[in-house]
Enzyme design. Structure first.
Site, short mmCIF file in Angstrom:
data_model
loop_
_atom_site.label_atom_id
_atom_site.label_comp_id
_atom_site.label_asym_id
_atom_site.label_seq_id
_atom_site.Cartn_x
_atom_site.Cartn_y
_atom_site.Cartn_z
N SER A 79 3.51 -19.29 -0.58
CA SER A 79 3.07 -20.13 0.53
C SER A 79 3.06 -21.59 0.14
CB SER A 79 1.67 -19.70 1.00
OG SER A 79 0.78 -19.59 -0.10
N ASP A 117 3.14 -15.11 -7.50
CA ASP A 117 4.06 -14.51 -6.53
C ASP A 117 5.48 -14.46 -7.07
OD1 ASP A 117 3.68 -13.29 -4.08
OD2 ASP A 117 3.30 -15.16 -3.00
N LYS A 147 2.64 -10.59 -7.91
CA LYS A 147 2.62 -9.98 -6.58
C LYS A 147 4.03 -9.93 -6.03
CE LYS A 147 1.29 -12.16 -2.74
NZ LYS A 147 2.45 -11.90 -1.83
N GLU A 149 6.34 -8.34 -2.40
CA GLU A 149 6.26 -7.80 -1.05
C GLU A 149 7.03 -6.49 -0.94
OE1 GLU A 149 5.92 -12.13 1.25
OE2 GLU A 149 7.54 -10.74 1.76
N GLU A 215 -1.48 -7.84 5.40
CA GLU A 215 -1.41 -9.05 6.20
C GLU A 215 -1.07 -8.74 7.65
OE1 GLU A 215 0.59 -13.52 6.34
OE2 GLU A 215 0.97 -12.22 4.63
#
EC number: 2.1.2.11
Length: 298
Positions: A79, A117, A147, A149, A215
């Site tokens: 982000s 991330d 992390k 996704e 999320e």
């Protein structure tokens, strides 16, 4: 709430080889010890039913403030692409950029678990690429975990990282790196979508993830996932029943301009505070009242 099949409503048992809690019993938030929080501490908190906060961080100075405030887990999220690097999405963020930002956050903290991330394109090719990328974040930046996704589609990547000794936080529901495919919309609505999200949650747990971010998931579904899993769930736009909550710090402190997601609570308007201070400085310079004698060297 979408009714899930009976077989999927049973509370999951710890997978073979899963991390067991340390049993230390110390609170995650506000603890005084300078020892780094570990994934075992998070597992112990899950057993105690203790909720905990997580914030994003992208630089040493901001991270030091959060560390002093007792935030136990910080995410160096991609982000940063939106918040600090000027990109429209997280997709352009590179591994080099993430490594630099994560290293700064690690240097600015002494207690929090720092999660780095893996950006888009750094793990999608498969487990070997994921291991190579994650190793950079661990060795060069010093993060305590990474992390990535994806649910079932990322199972093999998570499995190899965990087997190699790298703790993994998974991320399902809305996955911003897939914005070009799914857009920004709630995930898990409807019986089929809810069943898939639960399969994704179980897949990352079975692969060895120590926690999973949910999320933009309906609150009822997130609560069910939290009940079924033995690993902590971290909600963002997923209701109040997850084990932890995470927000992007620039949203939470009001630095982000324009609209922010519905699930964000703004605790202060830092953009307004900073703007006011900048204007006061500029006006004093133009008016000749700064610097005064006490701000000068003789």
């Amino acid at each position: 709430m979408t009714q899930l099949p009976a077989a999927q409503q049973q509370t999951a048992q710890p997978a073979q080889g899963a991390l067991k809690p340390s049993g230390s019993g110390r609170a995650l938030y506000g603890g005084k010890s300078t020892r780094r929080i570990t994934v075992r501490d998070l597992a112990a908190a899950k057993e105690r039913g203790e909720k905990w906060p997580m914030l994003t961080a992208y630089d040493a100075l901001t991270a030091s403030v959060f560390d002093e405030a007792g935030i136990p887990v910080m995410l160096v999220g991609d982000s940063a692409g939106n918040c600090h690097l000027g990109y429209e999405t997280t997709v352009p963020v590179t591994l080099d950029e993430m490594t630099m930002l994560a290293a700064a956050v690690v240097r600015g903290t002494s207690r929090a678990l720092i999660v780095g991330d893996l950006p888009f394109g750094s793990y999608q090719e498969g487990p070997v690429q994921a291991l190579r990328s994650a190793t950079r974040l661990v060795k060069e930046a010093g993060v305590g975990a990474v992390k990535l996704e994806g649910g079932e589609r990322s199972h093999r990547q998570i499995e190899l990282l965990v087997e190699s000794g790298i703790p993994v936080m998974a991320h399902i529901g809305l996955t911003p790196q897939s914005v070009n495919a799914m857009g920004y919309r709630v995930q898990g609505r409807g019986e089929e979508a809810a069943a898939q999200l639960l399969r994704d949650a179980k897949a990352v747990q079975d692969a060895g993830a120590f926690a999973v971010v949910l999320e933009l998931v309906p609150a009822e579904l997130a609560a069910e996932v939290t009940r079924v899993l033995h690993i902590p769930t971290v909600g963002i736009g997923a209701g109040a029943e997850t084990d932890a909550q995470v927000l992007v710090w620039t949203d939470m402190l009001g630095l982000t301009g324009g609209r922010v997601p519905k699930f964000v609570k703004q605790y202060v308007n830092l953009r307004e505070v900073m703007g006011g201070a900048v204007k006061a400085f500029a006006e004093e310079v133009v008016g000749g009242t700064f610097p005064r004698d006490e701000h000068s060297v003789h």
